[in-house]
Scaffold this motif. Structure first.
Motif, PDB file in Angstrom:
ATOM      1  N   GLU A  89      36.182  68.142  -2.674  1.00 54.67           N
ATOM      2  CA  GLU A  89      36.702  66.638  -4.524  1.00 54.67           C
ATOM      3  C   GLU A  89      37.929  67.962  -5.715  1.00 54.67           C
ATOM      4  N   VAL A  90      38.345  68.060  -5.710  1.00 52.70           N
ATOM      5  CA  VAL A  90      39.334  68.339  -6.980  1.00 52.70           C
ATOM      6  C   VAL A  90      38.487  68.302  -8.072  1.00 52.70           C
ATOM      7  N   LYS A  91      38.419  69.522  -8.229  1.00 47.38           N
ATOM      8  CA  LYS A  91      37.871  69.723  -9.992  1.00 47.38           C
ATOM      9  C   LYS A  91      38.656  70.859 -10.657  1.00 47.38           C
ATOM     10  N   ARG A  92      38.724  70.242 -12.361  1.00 45.38           N
ATOM     11  CA  ARG A  92      39.443  71.012 -12.685  1.00 45.38           C
ATOM     12  C   ARG A  92      40.582  71.577 -12.622  1.00 45.38           C
ATOM     13  N   MET A  93      41.610  70.836 -13.041  1.00 51.25           N
ATOM     14  CA  MET A  93      43.095  71.287 -12.373  1.00 51.25           C
ATOM     15  C   MET A  93      43.791  71.068 -13.907  1.00 51.25           C
ATOM     16  N   TYR A  94      43.852  72.152 -14.480  1.00 48.86           N
ATOM     17  CA  TYR A  94      44.823  72.275 -15.915  1.00 48.86           C
ATOM     18  C   TYR A  94      45.666  72.891 -15.738  1.00 48.86           C
ATOM     19  N   VAL A  95      46.994  72.706 -16.702  1.00 49.63           N
ATOM     20  CA  VAL A  95      47.869  73.775 -17.204  1.00 49.63           C
ATOM     21  C   VAL A  95      47.801  73.951 -17.753  1.00 49.63           C
ATOM     22  N   ALA A  96      48.115  74.880 -19.101  1.00 46.33           N
ATOM     23  CA  ALA A  96      48.407  75.395 -20.105  1.00 46.33           C
ATOM     24  C   ALA A  96      49.384  74.403 -20.716  1.00 46.33           C
ATOM     25  N   GLU A  97      49.576  73.708 -22.420  1.00 49.72           N
ATOM     26  CA  GLU A  97      49.904  72.852 -22.730  1.00 49.72           C
ATOM     27  C   GLU A  97      51.768  73.525 -22.896  1.00 49.72           C
ATOM     28  N   ALA A  98      51.588  74.439 -23.487  1.00 54.41           N
ATOM     29  CA  ALA A  98      53.029  75.425 -23.343  1.00 54.41           C
ATOM     30  C   ALA A  98      53.384  75.815 -21.999  1.00 54.41           C
ATOM     31  N   HIS A  99      53.057  75.704 -20.713  1.00 56.13           N
ATOM     32  CA  HIS A  99      53.333  75.805 -19.429  1.00 56.13           C
ATOM     33  C   HIS A  99      53.714  74.561 -18.791  1.00 56.13           C
ATOM     34  N   ARG A 100      53.562  73.668 -19.445  1.00 52.16           N
ATOM     35  CA  ARG A 100      53.607  72.775 -18.363  1.00 52.16           C
ATOM     36  C   ARG A 100      55.139  72.439 -17.950  1.00 52.16           C
ATOM     37  N   GLY A 101      55.400  71.566 -16.680  1.00 54.01           N
ATOM     38  CA  GLY A 101      56.987  71.764 -16.837  1.00 54.01           C
ATOM     39  C   GLY A 101      57.455  71.925 -15.257  1.00 54.01           C
ATOM     40  N   LYS A 102      56.520  73.339 -15.483  1.00 51.56           N
ATOM     41  CA  LYS A 102      57.475  73.827 -14.028  1.00 51.56           C
ATOM     42  C   LYS A 102      57.182  74.258 -12.898  1.00 51.56           C
ATOM     43  N   GLY A 103      55.945  73.319 -12.798  1.00 51.90           N
ATOM     44  CA  GLY A 103      55.644  72.775 -11.043  1.00 51.90           C
ATOM     45  C   GLY A 103      54.347  73.493 -11.123  1.00 51.90           C
ATOM     46  N   TYR A 104      53.845  74.041 -12.212  1.00 52.67           N
ATOM     47  CA  TYR A 104      52.417  75.006 -11.908  1.00 52.67           C
ATOM     48  C   TYR A 104      51.335  74.074 -11.106  1.00 52.67           C
ATOM     49  N   ALA A 105      50.701  73.019 -11.725  1.00 52.08           N
ATOM     50  CA  ALA A 105      50.001  71.645 -11.091  1.00 52.08           C
ATOM     51  C   ALA A 105      50.263  71.275  -9.215  1.00 52.08           C
ATOM     52  N   ARG A 106      51.457  71.447  -8.917  1.00 56.88           N
ATOM     53  CA  ARG A 106      51.937  71.323  -8.109  1.00 56.88           C
ATOM     54  C   ARG A 106      51.404  72.318  -7.281  1.00 56.88           C
ATOM     55  N   ALA A 107      51.830  74.075  -7.424  1.00 61.62           N
ATOM     56  CA  ALA A 107      51.247  75.323  -6.672  1.00 61.62           C
ATOM     57  C   ALA A 107      49.883  74.720  -6.814  1.00 61.62           C
TER      58      ALA A 107
END
Length: 172
Positions: A89-107
Motif C-alpha cells: 500500500e502506497v502511503k504519504r506520497m508528497y512533493v513540496a509545492e515549490a518543487h512540483r512539476g519536475k517529475g519527482y512524484a513519478r520518480a
C-alpha cells in the motif's frame, strides 16, 4: 540513487518514516489535507510498518533539501476484502509545492514500485481523493487502474482506489 528529471537532480534516500526530514514532509502533507479536506489523514501509520522487509520509505533531496517522500507497507488478504497477499500500500506520497512539476512524484512512485517488487510483492494499491487532482492524474498515467475500496475511507464519496500489478521483471 540519483534521478535526473527535467533538468533537476533528485537524490532518493531510503529513510525511516519517523526521521525528522520525513516527519517534516509528512507534516506539510497533513497541512494540505487540512486545507483540502478539512482534517488530517486519519489512517493509522505505525513506523515499524514502513521498515524493511515489510515496508519501505524514501525521501527525495534536491541540493541537500528534503523535497519529496513516499512509502509502502505490506498488506495481506483478510485485512480487508479488497486486499490480497502480496499487496504493497502506497502511503504519504508528497512533493513540496515549490518543487512540483519536475517529475519527482513519478520518480518516487517508480522507486516504491521497484522496492516493492524487489521485496517479492505483486501489486501496488492506494487510496487518494478527488481533492488531490495531482494524484488523480498521476496514478492512472503511471498504469494504475481503479480497484474496490478498502481501509479507513472505504465509505467516503471523495475517495478513489487504484492498483497496479508489479511486473516479474521488476523483481531484482
Amino acid at each position: 540513487m540519483i534521478v535526473r528529471r527535467l533538468g533537476a537532480v533528485l537524490e532518493l534516500r531510503p529513510t525511516p518514516i519517523d526521521h525528522p526530514d520525513a516527519a517534516r514532509l509528512i507534516g506539510a502533507l497533513q497541512q494540505v489535507y487540512r486545507e483540502r479536506y478539512g482534517d488530517e489523514d486519519a489512517t493509522e501509520v505505525d513506523p515499524r510498518e514502513f521498515a524493511p522487509p515489510h515496508g519501505y520509505f524514501v525521501v527525495g533531496y534536491e541540493g541537500g533539501e528534503p523535497v519529496a517522500c513516499g512509502g509502502w507497507r505490506e498488506r495481506h488478504a483478510g485485512e480487508d476484502a479488497a486486499l490480497r497477499d502480496g499487496d504493497a500500500e502506497v502511503k504519504r506520497m508528497y512533493v513540496a509545492e515549490a518543487h512540483r512539476g519536475k517529475g519527482y512524484a513519478r520518480a518516487i512512485l517508480a522507486e516504491l514500485e521497484r522496492a516493492a517488487a524487489a521485496a517479492g510483492l505483486r501489486r501496488m494499491v492506494l487510496e487518494t481523493g478527488l481533492e488531490q487532482p495531482e494524484a488523480m492524474a498521476l496514478y492512472p498515467s503511471a498504469g494504475y487502474e481503479p480497484m474496490p475500496a478498502f481501509g479507513v475511507y472505504a465509505g467516503s464519496p471523495t475517495s478513489r482506489y487504484f492498483a497496479k500489478p508489479l511486473r516479474v521483471a521488476d523483481r531484482v
